[in-house]
Scaffold this motif. Structure first.
Motif, PDB file in Angstrom:
ATOM      1  N   ALA A 132      59.330  25.001  33.132  1.00 58.53           N
ATOM      2  CA  ALA A 132      60.196  23.821  33.063  1.00 58.53           C
ATOM      3  C   ALA A 132      59.509  22.555  33.580  1.00 58.53           C
ATOM      4  O   ALA A 132      59.707  21.460  33.028  1.00 58.53           O
ATOM      5  CB  ALA A 132      61.482  24.072  33.846  1.00 58.53           C
ATOM      6  N   PHE A 133      58.695  22.685  34.624  1.00 58.57           N
ATOM      7  CA  PHE A 133      58.190  21.482  35.300  1.00 58.57           C
ATOM      8  C   PHE A 133      56.668  21.347  35.371  1.00 58.57           C
ATOM      9  O   PHE A 133      56.163  20.285  35.738  1.00 58.57           O
ATOM     10  CB  PHE A 133      58.747  21.427  36.738  1.00 58.57           C
ATOM     11  CG  PHE A 133      60.239  21.379  36.804  1.00 58.57           C
ATOM     12  CD1 PHE A 133      60.929  20.210  36.498  1.00 58.57           C
ATOM     13  CD2 PHE A 133      60.967  22.513  37.159  1.00 58.57           C
ATOM     14  CE1 PHE A 133      62.313  20.159  36.565  1.00 58.57           C
ATOM     15  CE2 PHE A 133      62.356  22.478  37.216  1.00 58.57           C
ATOM     16  CZ  PHE A 133      63.033  21.300  36.916  1.00 58.57           C
ATOM     17  N   ASP A 134      55.928  22.401  35.047  1.00 57.64           N
ATOM     18  CA  ASP A 134      54.467  22.338  35.159  1.00 57.64           C
ATOM     19  C   ASP A 134      53.858  22.177  33.769  1.00 57.64           C
ATOM     20  O   ASP A 134      53.961  23.066  32.926  1.00 57.64           O
ATOM     21  CB  ASP A 134      53.944  23.623  35.813  1.00 57.64           C
ATOM     22  CG  ASP A 134      52.458  23.559  36.113  1.00 57.64           C
ATOM     23  OD1 ASP A 134      51.796  22.609  35.654  1.00 57.64           O
ATOM     24  OD2 ASP A 134      51.949  24.468  36.793  1.00 57.64           O
ATOM     25  N   PRO A 135      53.213  21.051  33.501  1.00 59.06           N
ATOM     26  CA  PRO A 135      52.624  20.809  32.168  1.00 59.06           C
ATOM     27  C   PRO A 135      51.569  21.846  31.772  1.00 59.06           C
ATOM     28  O   PRO A 135      51.318  22.055  30.580  1.00 59.06           O
ATOM     29  CB  PRO A 135      51.991  19.417  32.305  1.00 59.06           C
ATOM     30  CG  PRO A 135      52.694  18.783  33.463  1.00 59.06           C
ATOM     31  CD  PRO A 135      53.032  19.896  34.401  1.00 59.06           C
ATOM     32  N   SER A 136      50.946  22.492  32.776  1.00 60.13           N
ATOM     33  CA  SER A 136      49.903  23.463  32.463  1.00 60.13           C
ATOM     34  C   SER A 136      50.464  24.804  32.006  1.00 60.13           C
ATOM     35  O   SER A 136      49.729  25.661  31.506  1.00 60.13           O
ATOM     36  CB  SER A 136      49.001  23.678  33.687  1.00 60.13           C
ATOM     37  OG  SER A 136      49.720  24.280  34.747  1.00 60.13           O
ATOM     38  N   VAL A 137      51.761  25.011  32.224  1.00 57.43           N
ATOM     39  CA  VAL A 137      52.415  26.245  31.777  1.00 57.43           C
ATOM     40  C   VAL A 137      53.179  25.928  30.498  1.00 57.43           C
ATOM     41  O   VAL A 137      54.189  25.228  30.527  1.00 57.43           O
ATOM     42  CB  VAL A 137      53.385  26.801  32.850  1.00 57.43           C
ATOM     43  CG1 VAL A 137      54.054  28.081  32.345  1.00 57.43           C
ATOM     44  CG2 VAL A 137      52.644  27.053  34.152  1.00 57.43           C
ATOM     45  N   THR A 138      52.677  26.423  29.392  1.00 54.95           N
ATOM     46  CA  THR A 138      53.300  26.105  28.101  1.00 54.95           C
ATOM     47  C   THR A 138      53.563  27.374  27.299  1.00 54.95           C
ATOM     48  O   THR A 138      52.821  28.362  27.415  1.00 54.95           O
ATOM     49  CB  THR A 138      52.395  25.178  27.262  1.00 54.95           C
ATOM     50  OG1 THR A 138      51.112  25.806  27.087  1.00 54.95           O
ATOM     51  CG2 THR A 138      52.222  23.837  27.949  1.00 54.95           C
ATOM     52  N   TYR A 139      54.600  27.327  26.520  1.00 56.04           N
ATOM     53  CA  TYR A 139      54.922  28.438  25.624  1.00 56.04           C
ATOM     54  C   TYR A 139      53.985  28.370  24.425  1.00 56.04           C
ATOM     55  O   TYR A 139      53.970  27.382  23.693  1.00 56.04           O
ATOM     56  CB  TYR A 139      56.382  28.346  25.166  1.00 56.04           C
ATOM     57  CG  TYR A 139      56.786  29.418  24.189  1.00 56.04           C
ATOM     58  CD1 TYR A 139      56.957  30.732  24.608  1.00 56.04           C
ATOM     59  CD2 TYR A 139      56.978  29.118  22.844  1.00 56.04           C
ATOM     60  CE1 TYR A 139      57.316  31.728  23.716  1.00 56.04           C
ATOM     61  CE2 TYR A 139      57.341  30.111  21.937  1.00 56.04           C
ATOM     62  CZ  TYR A 139      57.512  31.408  22.380  1.00 56.04           C
ATOM     63  OH  TYR A 139      57.864  32.396  21.487  1.00 56.04           O
ATOM     64  N   GLN A 140      53.166  29.393  24.238  1.00 52.98           N
ATOM     65  CA  GLN A 140      52.160  29.381  23.177  1.00 52.98           C
ATOM     66  C   GLN A 140      52.455  30.406  22.086  1.00 52.98           C
ATOM     67  O   GLN A 140      51.567  30.791  21.314  1.00 52.98           O
ATOM     68  CB  GLN A 140      50.779  29.641  23.776  1.00 52.98           C
ATOM     69  CG  GLN A 140      50.372  28.602  24.808  1.00 52.98           C
ATOM     70  CD  GLN A 140      48.971  28.824  25.344  1.00 52.98           C
ATOM     71  OE1 GLN A 140      48.139  29.446  24.705  1.00 52.98           O
ATOM     72  NE2 GLN A 140      48.701  28.303  26.530  1.00 52.98           N
ATOM     73  N   GLY A 141      53.696  30.843  22.031  1.00 56.35           N
ATOM     74  CA  GLY A 141      54.069  31.814  21.014  1.00 56.35           C
ATOM     75  C   GLY A 141      54.442  33.144  21.637  1.00 56.35           C
ATOM     76  O   GLY A 141      54.422  33.319  22.861  1.00 56.35           O
ATOM     77  N   LEU A 142      54.775  34.092  20.794  1.00 56.77           N
ATOM     78  CA  LEU A 142      55.226  35.409  21.260  1.00 56.77           C
ATOM     79  C   LEU A 142      54.281  36.510  20.797  1.00 56.77           C
ATOM     80  O   LEU A 142      53.729  37.252  21.604  1.00 56.77           O
ATOM     81  CB  LEU A 142      56.649  35.677  20.746  1.00 56.77           C
ATOM     82  CG  LEU A 142      57.315  36.974  21.215  1.00 56.77           C
ATOM     83  CD1 LEU A 142      57.433  36.973  22.737  1.00 56.77           C
ATOM     84  CD2 LEU A 142      58.689  37.133  20.569  1.00 56.77           C
ATOM     85  N   PHE A 143      54.063  36.616  19.501  1.00 52.03           N
ATOM     86  CA  PHE A 143      53.240  37.689  18.962  1.00 52.03           C
ATOM     87  C   PHE A 143      51.858  37.183  18.542  1.00 52.03           C
ATOM     88  O   PHE A 143      51.700  36.038  18.134  1.00 52.03           O
ATOM     89  CB  PHE A 143      53.921  38.324  17.739  1.00 52.03           C
ATOM     90  CG  PHE A 143      55.208  39.009  18.060  1.00 52.03           C
ATOM     91  CD1 PHE A 143      55.228  40.249  18.669  1.00 52.03           C
ATOM     92  CD2 PHE A 143      56.421  38.401  17.766  1.00 52.03           C
ATOM     93  CE1 PHE A 143      56.422  40.885  18.966  1.00 52.03           C
ATOM     94  CE2 PHE A 143      57.621  39.022  18.055  1.00 52.03           C
ATOM     95  CZ  PHE A 143      57.622  40.266  18.664  1.00 52.03           C
ATOM     96  N   ALA A 144      50.868  38.085  18.652  1.00 51.91           N
ATOM     97  CA  ALA A 144      49.513  37.809  18.159  1.00 51.91           C
ATOM     98  C   ALA A 144      48.887  39.142  17.788  1.00 51.91           C
ATOM     99  O   ALA A 144      48.589  39.959  18.667  1.00 51.91           O
ATOM    100  CB  ALA A 144      48.677  37.096  19.215  1.00 51.91           C
ATOM    101  N   LEU A 145      48.728  39.397  16.517  1.00 48.24           N
ATOM    102  CA  LEU A 145      48.187  40.675  16.071  1.00 48.24           C
ATOM    103  C   LEU A 145      46.694  40.758  16.378  1.00 48.24           C
ATOM    104  O   LEU A 145      45.925  39.866  15.999  1.00 48.24           O
ATOM    105  CB  LEU A 145      48.412  40.853  14.566  1.00 48.24           C
ATOM    106  CG  LEU A 145      49.863  41.089  14.121  1.00 48.24           C
ATOM    107  CD1 LEU A 145      49.930  41.137  12.598  1.00 48.24           C
ATOM    108  CD2 LEU A 145      50.399  42.378  14.714  1.00 48.24           C
ATOM    109  N   PRO A 146      46.250  41.808  17.079  1.00 50.05           N
ATOM    110  CA  PRO A 146      44.822  41.942  17.382  1.00 50.05           C
ATOM    111  C   PRO A 146      44.052  42.432  16.157  1.00 50.05           C
ATOM    112  O   PRO A 146      44.583  43.202  15.347  1.00 50.05           O
ATOM    113  CB  PRO A 146      44.817  43.008  18.488  1.00 50.05           C
ATOM    114  CG  PRO A 146      46.016  43.861  18.193  1.00 50.05           C
ATOM    115  CD  PRO A 146      47.057  42.910  17.648  1.00 50.05           C
ATOM    116  N   ASP A 147      42.830  41.994  16.030  1.00 52.47           N
ATOM    117  CA  ASP A 147      41.978  42.442  14.940  1.00 52.47           C
ATOM    118  C   ASP A 147      41.019  43.500  15.484  1.00 52.47           C
ATOM    119  O   ASP A 147      39.964  43.179  16.029  1.00 52.47           O
ATOM    120  CB  ASP A 147      41.210  41.255  14.350  1.00 52.47           C
ATOM    121  CG  ASP A 147      40.444  41.645  13.088  1.00 52.47           C
ATOM    122  OD1 ASP A 147      40.495  42.834  12.724  1.00 52.47           O
ATOM    123  OD2 ASP A 147      39.811  40.763  12.489  1.00 52.47           O
TER     124      ASP A 147
END
Length: 452
Positions: free
Chosen positions: A224-239
């Motif tokens: 909520a308050f720290d600019p360095s903590v951001t939501y970058q998505g949920l899923f990421a399929l590994p290759d």
């Protein structure tokens, strides 16, 4: 009413199966307590999926491939520890050995990545043989009580240093003493101090999952308050099948080179005392020591972490070990393998949920580690000061773990203090042959320049 009973029956049955398999009730725990402990341990050590790829990436490893390997190693080791050894200890890539792998083996000595992975695999094989044949159990049996408790104290201090440094509450000093106070006005420092105080207060009130609640609250605050903590998505399929994948890329024959073998032995010696000391300390924290002060299910615990290093070499990661952060879970009430099993499952899911790892800032988990470190300082009350040599050897061990930032160094100096102290005090009859053998082995290891 009948349908409600029918729906409830499977849940009750599943709960009773878990209870019997993990001996949850028999060890004085509950299903809820174990789940909270598992989540707490996972959140306390999830930073490894960022730190390990960064370190190995600096040495030329593909960070994406290392991320997958790190998750797989933590999942494999923790599941083995939970389902087989039935202990609340999570396993992951050892940060100290990761640093040695990246900066000494690859960058420092120019060993190729495949040969390095082969060396880690061989280290795991030798380490497992040492565990299966009972050598590690023999080391534990010959660990004097003072040094055993001193290791717990030292690891507690080490946890405090690791946690405070991760949020820059305590930082390196350019001149004078080695460390100094960081920026007391920074958000991470303020959040950490408040989080520690809140954790102590909630635990004092007996609030279930107090440690976990603080971690979650600070993570939400950061989002909520720290600019360095951001939501970058949920899923990421590994290759897993790309050319950059490190799975199965080890070169065992190259690791048998006479130039590389001493490094393998150094890794084994370090792991024997580092990981063994950690397992003993966490087991003591969880009150899983029998009447003879031995770890309940200790043989399986020792084998689980050594087999994890074999797996690490095969999938392309750093040597594995029981994480000190497991003590965060035992402090939250974890007493059975269900705690470690939950950690293992979560790390397996993390392979597909990579972006979520960035939602837990260092200051969210630092208070938990600091709280556990403070708890582990209570081991000082277990020292027998009527036997001053044993007690002082334990304190020497504790102090030098933190001063050297190395568990094995502290243990070595503790053993030397005990042996020389016994001889100087005329109590040489109290020295066991096993203690003398371990002391000589450690001194030779250090004086020979093989220590990591």
């Amino acid at each position: 009413m009948k349908s409600e009973q029918t729906l409830a029956a499977p849940a009750v049955h599943a709960s009773s199966l878990l209870d019997r398999y993990f001996a949850i009730t028999a060890r004085g725990s509950t299903l809820r307590q174990e789940v909270i402990a598992g989540l707490t341990t996972f959140l306390a050590m999830v930073y490894s999926v960022i730190v390990v790829p960064n370190m190995l990436g600096a040495a030329g490893f593909d960070p994406g491939a290392v991320f997958v390997a790190t998750c797989l190693i933590a999942s494999f080791g923790s599941l083995l520890m939970g389902l087989w050894a039935n202990l609340p200890m999570a396993i992951g890539c050892a940060i100290s050995l990761t640093a040695f792998t990246a900066f000494s083996m690859v960058l420092g000595q120019g060993i190729s990545i495949p040969v390095t992975l082969g060396a880690i695999f061989l280290m795991g094989v030798v380490f497992t043989l040492v565990s299966v044949t009972g050598v590690r159990q023999w080391v534990l049996t010959n660990l004097p009580k003072g040094i055993a408790h001193g290791t717990g104290i030292g690891i507690g201090l080490f946890l405090l240093l690791i946690a405070t440094n991760s949020v820059h509450l305590i930082v390196a000093n350019d001149a004078g003493l080695p460390v100094k106070l960081g920026d007391i006005h920074s958000l991470p420092v303020i959040a950490t101090v408040i989080g520690l105080a809140a954790t102590i207060g909630l635990e004092r009130r007996g609030v279930p999952g107090g440690i976990l609640l603080v971690i979650i609250a600070l993570s939400v605050f950061g989002l909520a308050f720290d600019p360095s903590v951001t939501y970058q998505g949920l899923f990421a399929l590994p290759d897993l099948m790309s050319d950059k994948s490190l799975i199965g890329q080890l070169d065992i024959m190259g690791a048998l080179n006479p130039v590389v073998l001493p490094i393998v032995l150094a890794l084994v010696m370090t792991a024997i005392f580092d990981a063994t000391g950690t397992i003993r300390a966490v087991a003591g924290q969880a009150e899983l020591l029998d009447e003879k002060d031995n770890i309940v299910g200790g043989g399986k615990a020792l084998t689980s972490d050594s087999m994890s290093s074999i797996f690490a070499g095969a999938v392309g990661g750093a040597p594995a070990a029981v994480y000190i952060e497991s003590a965060a879970g035992t402090a939250a009430g974890g007493k059975t393998g269900l705690t470690a099993t939950i950690v293992g499952v979560l790390f397996l899911l993390m392979v597909f949920l990579a972006p979520l790892s960035y939602l837990v800032p260092a200051y969210a988990t630092a208070p938990a580690l600091m709280y556990v470190g403070l708890l582990m300082l209570s081991n000082v009350t277990k020292l027998n000061f009527d036997d001053k040599v044993d007690a002082m050897a334990g304190l020497t061990c504790a102090v030098f773990i933190i001063l050297s930032c190395n568990i094995v160094t502290g243990i070595m100096l503790g053993f030397v203090t005990l042996v020389v102290g016994r001889l100087a005090s005329g109590e040489w009859r109290a020295l066991k042959p096993g203690v003398l053998a371990i002391t000589i082995g450690l001194v030779v290891f250090y004086m020979g320049g093989w220590a990591i």
